[in-house]
Design a protein around this motif. Structure first.
Motif, mmCIF file in Angstrom:
data_model
loop_
_atom_site.group_PDB
_atom_site.id
_atom_site.type_symbol
_atom_site.label_atom_id
_atom_site.label_comp_id
_atom_site.label_asym_id
_atom_site.label_seq_id
_atom_site.Cartn_x
_atom_site.Cartn_y
_atom_site.Cartn_z
ATOM 1 N N ASP A 102 0.815 -1.208 0.000
ATOM 2 C CA ASP A 102 0.000 0.000 0.000
ATOM 3 C C ASP A 102 0.853 1.264 0.000
ATOM 4 O OD1 ASP A 102 -2.330 -1.409 -0.037
ATOM 5 O OD2 ASP A 102 -2.689 -1.282 2.125
ATOM 6 N N ASP A 103 2.098 1.137 0.434
ATOM 7 C CA ASP A 103 2.983 2.297 0.430
ATOM 8 C C ASP A 103 3.184 2.842 -0.979
ATOM 9 O OD1 ASP A 103 3.252 2.158 3.133
ATOM 10 O OD2 ASP A 103 5.234 1.211 3.126
ATOM 11 N N GLU A 104 3.132 1.985 -1.966
ATOM 12 C CA GLU A 104 3.305 2.438 -3.340
ATOM 13 C C GLU A 104 2.177 3.377 -3.742
ATOM 14 O OE1 GLU A 104 3.915 0.665 -7.887
ATOM 15 O OE2 GLU A 104 3.599 -0.698 -6.195
ATOM 16 N N ALA A 105 0.955 2.998 -3.404
ATOM 17 C CA ALA A 105 -0.190 3.850 -3.722
ATOM 18 C C ALA A 105 -0.132 5.154 -2.947
ATOM 19 C CB ALA A 105 -1.492 3.113 -3.415
ATOM 20 N N ARG A 106 0.238 5.092 -1.681
ATOM 21 C CA ARG A 106 0.322 6.317 -0.874
ATOM 22 C C ARG A 106 1.394 7.255 -1.410
ATOM 23 N NH1 ARG A 106 -0.854 2.780 3.528
ATOM 24 N NH2 ARG A 106 1.365 2.415 3.899
ATOM 25 N N ALA A 107 2.506 6.689 -1.851
ATOM 26 C CA ALA A 107 3.581 7.518 -2.400
ATOM 27 C C ALA A 107 3.126 8.224 -3.677
ATOM 28 C CB ALA A 107 4.815 6.667 -2.672
ATOM 29 N N ILE A 108 2.362 7.523 -4.493
ATOM 30 C CA ILE A 108 1.842 8.154 -5.708
ATOM 31 C C ILE A 108 0.882 9.278 -5.342
ATOM 32 C CG2 ILE A 108 0.428 7.782 -7.763
ATOM 33 C CD1 ILE A 108 1.576 4.921 -7.866
ATOM 34 N N ASP A 109 0.003 9.020 -4.396
ATOM 35 C CA ASP A 109 -0.939 10.059 -3.965
ATOM 36 C C ASP A 109 -0.209 11.283 -3.421
ATOM 37 O OD1 ASP A 109 -3.302 8.845 -4.675
ATOM 38 O OD2 ASP A 109 -3.596 7.872 -2.727
ATOM 39 N N ALA A 110 0.861 11.058 -2.666
ATOM 40 C CA ALA A 110 1.593 12.159 -2.041
ATOM 41 C C ALA A 110 2.301 13.053 -3.053
ATOM 42 C CB ALA A 110 2.608 11.614 -1.032
ATOM 43 N N ASN A 111 2.404 12.590 -4.298
ATOM 44 C CA ASN A 111 2.985 13.448 -5.333
ATOM 45 C C ASN A 111 2.183 14.730 -5.508
ATOM 46 O OD1 ASN A 111 5.128 11.768 -5.935
ATOM 47 N ND2 ASN A 111 4.082 10.741 -7.626
ATOM 48 N N LEU A 112 0.879 14.677 -5.245
ATOM 49 C CA LEU A 112 0.072 15.891 -5.382
ATOM 50 C C LEU A 112 0.544 16.962 -4.417
ATOM 51 C CD1 LEU A 112 -2.276 17.626 -6.322
ATOM 52 C CD2 LEU A 112 -3.760 16.368 -4.723
ATOM 53 N N GLU A 113 0.713 16.603 -3.150
ATOM 54 C CA GLU A 113 1.175 17.588 -2.167
ATOM 55 C C GLU A 113 2.584 18.083 -2.504
ATOM 56 O OE1 GLU A 113 -2.418 16.160 -0.634
ATOM 57 O OE2 GLU A 113 -0.719 15.000 -1.390
ATOM 58 N N ARG A 114 3.424 17.176 -2.942
ATOM 59 C CA ARG A 114 4.786 17.558 -3.322
ATOM 60 C C ARG A 114 4.769 18.565 -4.482
ATOM 61 N NH1 ARG A 114 9.204 14.825 -2.090
ATOM 62 N NH2 ARG A 114 7.894 13.058 -1.491
ATOM 63 N N ASP A 115 3.975 18.280 -5.500
ATOM 64 C CA ASP A 115 3.925 19.151 -6.676
ATOM 65 C C ASP A 115 3.259 20.488 -6.368
ATOM 66 O OD1 ASP A 115 5.182 17.197 -8.159
ATOM 67 O OD2 ASP A 115 3.322 16.348 -8.938
ATOM 68 N N ILE A 116 2.264 20.474 -5.506
ATOM 69 C CA ILE A 116 1.595 21.718 -5.138
ATOM 70 C C ILE A 116 2.520 22.612 -4.325
ATOM 71 C CG2 ILE A 116 -0.175 22.664 -3.596
ATOM 72 C CD1 ILE A 116 -1.297 21.992 -6.299
ATOM 73 N N LEU A 117 3.312 22.036 -3.445
ATOM 74 C CA LEU A 117 4.270 22.836 -2.682
ATOM 75 C C LEU A 117 5.310 23.468 -3.611
ATOM 76 C CD1 LEU A 117 4.778 20.514 0.422
ATOM 77 C CD2 LEU A 117 3.610 22.727 0.377
ATOM 78 N N GLU A 118 5.752 22.720 -4.606
ATOM 79 C CA GLU A 118 6.684 23.306 -5.570
ATOM 80 C C GLU A 118 6.002 24.407 -6.377
ATOM 81 O OE1 GLU A 118 9.403 22.237 -9.491
ATOM 82 O OE2 GLU A 118 8.544 20.588 -8.316
ATOM 83 N N LEU A 119 4.735 24.166 -6.762
ATOM 84 C CA LEU A 119 3.990 25.204 -7.476
ATOM 85 C C LEU A 119 3.871 26.463 -6.628
ATOM 86 C CD1 LEU A 119 2.174 26.229 -9.797
ATOM 87 C CD2 LEU A 119 0.251 25.076 -8.659
ATOM 88 N N ALA A 120 3.625 26.303 -5.332
ATOM 89 C CA ALA A 120 3.516 27.457 -4.437
ATOM 90 C C ALA A 120 4.814 28.251 -4.402
ATOM 91 C CB ALA A 120 3.139 26.983 -3.033
ATOM 92 N N VAL A 121 5.932 27.550 -4.272
ATOM 93 C CA VAL A 121 7.229 28.218 -4.214
ATOM 94 C C VAL A 121 7.520 28.956 -5.520
ATOM 95 C CG1 VAL A 121 9.714 27.762 -4.191
ATOM 96 C CG2 VAL A 121 8.244 26.744 -2.441
ATOM 97 N N ARG A 122 7.254 28.296 -6.636
ATOM 98 C CA ARG A 122 7.543 28.919 -7.933
ATOM 99 C C ARG A 122 6.577 30.070 -8.219
ATOM 100 N NH1 ARG A 122 11.409 26.459 -10.734
ATOM 101 N NH2 ARG A 122 12.006 24.328 -10.180
ATOM 102 N N THR A 123 5.338 29.939 -7.803
ATOM 103 C CA THR A 123 4.382 31.025 -8.001
ATOM 104 C C THR A 123 4.758 32.240 -7.181
ATOM 105 O OG1 THR A 123 2.572 29.466 -8.448
ATOM 106 C CG2 THR A 123 1.950 31.692 -7.810
ATOM 107 N N GLY A 124 5.136 32.031 -5.932
ATOM 108 C CA GLY A 124 5.538 33.145 -5.084
ATOM 109 C C GLY A 124 6.757 33.863 -5.617
ATOM 110 N N ALA A 125 7.767 33.098 -6.030
ATOM 111 C CA ALA A 125 8.972 33.711 -6.579
ATOM 112 C C ALA A 125 8.673 34.443 -7.888
ATOM 113 C CB ALA A 125 10.056 32.653 -6.787
ATOM 114 N N ALA A 126 7.864 33.817 -8.751
ATOM 115 C CA ALA A 126 7.524 34.440 -10.033
ATOM 116 C C ALA A 126 6.749 35.735 -9.832
ATOM 117 C CB ALA A 126 6.709 33.472 -10.887
ATOM 118 N N ALA A 127 5.966 35.812 -8.754
ATOM 119 C CA ALA A 127 5.169 37.009 -8.491
ATOM 120 C C ALA A 127 6.028 38.236 -8.249
ATOM 121 C CB ALA A 127 4.256 36.777 -7.290
ATOM 122 N N VAL A 128 7.256 38.018 -7.794
ATOM 123 C CA VAL A 128 8.173 39.145 -7.586
ATOM 124 C C VAL A 128 9.270 39.158 -8.637
ATOM 125 C CG1 VAL A 128 7.682 39.355 -5.132
ATOM 126 C CG2 VAL A 128 9.505 37.812 -5.872
ATOM 127 N N GLY A 129 9.040 38.416 -9.727
ATOM 128 C CA GLY A 129 9.923 38.497 -10.875
ATOM 129 C C GLY A 129 11.221 37.750 -10.775
#
Length: 264
Positions: free
Chosen positions: A182-209
């Motif tokens: 089941d860890d395999e399925a949980r790890a795949i699911d957790a990619n969403l949180e990982r990718d969203i956190l990266e999106l947040a960081v990149r969005t914040g940085a991009a907002a200030v150029g």
């Protein structure tokens, strides 16, 4: 937490015109109960990136600390609403994808009776949340990263379905192989949180150029390893995340890269 409140208010405003009332209430309830970690991390990333760049600029120009503080105050008043809107965009995309993931794992339409009104409202709410999130980020440098985040989510969920199918087949003895952990399925699911956190960081940085520093990207990765498939309250999760402008100096390699904030 003031930044969490700002994100939530901006998210409410983005969906204020949704109708009918039952659908609007379903979306508003989702946002009321949500952890604002993605939105707050967007704001924190913008503050950290802007402070680091301001320090570097003032070192070049000889600007005093007092002058830098006054200038940041004027700029902050002008840009805070736009930044909160972008933070809300990240938050809305996450809430929509999170709800989609939940529905995909426990399909209400597969049960006898083919679901109910609440199920129908949930899938509509998920679609609207993602669509409004895209709308808020559409004209920003983070738009491309937002698209790739949603595309990757779709691929991950397809892969997770395959894992679940193998697991069911193995449990039934259809292929004689052990069921996947089941860890395999949980790890795949957790990619969403990982990718969203990266999106947040990149969005914040991009907002200030700017592009995010390696430190910010590493912070997002560390948070992802901690939270798994759900975010705690932002005040708890991000309590130790303070802007550290001194760490992004002229020697920071990220200041020399000709890299877009929308890089994957």
């Amino acid at each position: 937490m003031d930044r969490a409140d700002s994100c939530r208010r901006a998210a409410y405003e983005a969906v204020a015109d949704v109708e009918p009332p039952a659908l609007h209430d379903r979306i508003e309830t989702t946002l009321t109960e949500a952890s604002m970690v993605p939105g707050v991390l967007t704001l924190e990333s913008a503050a950290t990136t802007a402070d680091g760049r301001a320090v570097a600029d003032s070192e070049r120009s000889g600007e005093t600390d007092r002058g830098r503080t006054q200038r940041r105050g004027r700029d902050g008043d002008r840009d805070s609403d736009a930044l909160a809107t972008q933070a809300a965009g990240v938050q809305l995309i996450y809430e929509g994808l999170r709800l989609t993931r939940s529905l995909a794992h426990d399909e209400p339409w597969a049960a006898e009776g083919n679901g109910d009104d609440e199920s129908d409202l949930a899938i509509l709410a998920a679609d609207i949340l993602v669509a409004r999130g895209f709308y808020l980020l559409a004209r920003t440098d983070a738009a491309g990263k937002a698209v790739r985040t949603v595309q990757k989510f779709g691929r991950d969920q397809t892969r997770r379905d395959a894992v679940a199918d193998r697991s069911r087949a193995a449990a039934a003895g259809a292929d004689g192989e052990p069921a996947p952990d089941d860890d395999e399925a949980r790890a795949i699911d957790a990619n969403l949180e990982r990718d969203i956190l990266e999106l947040a960081v990149r969005t914040g940085a991009a907002a200030v150029g700017d592009a995010p520093s390696q430190r910010l990207l590493a912070t997002a990765e560390t948070l992802a390893e901690t939270v798994g498939t759900s975010f705690p309250p932002a005040a708890d999760c991000l309590a130790d995340l303070d802007p550290m402008p001194s760490e992004q100096s002229l020697e920071d390699p990220t200041t020399d890269r000709a890299t877009s904030a929308t890089d994957p």
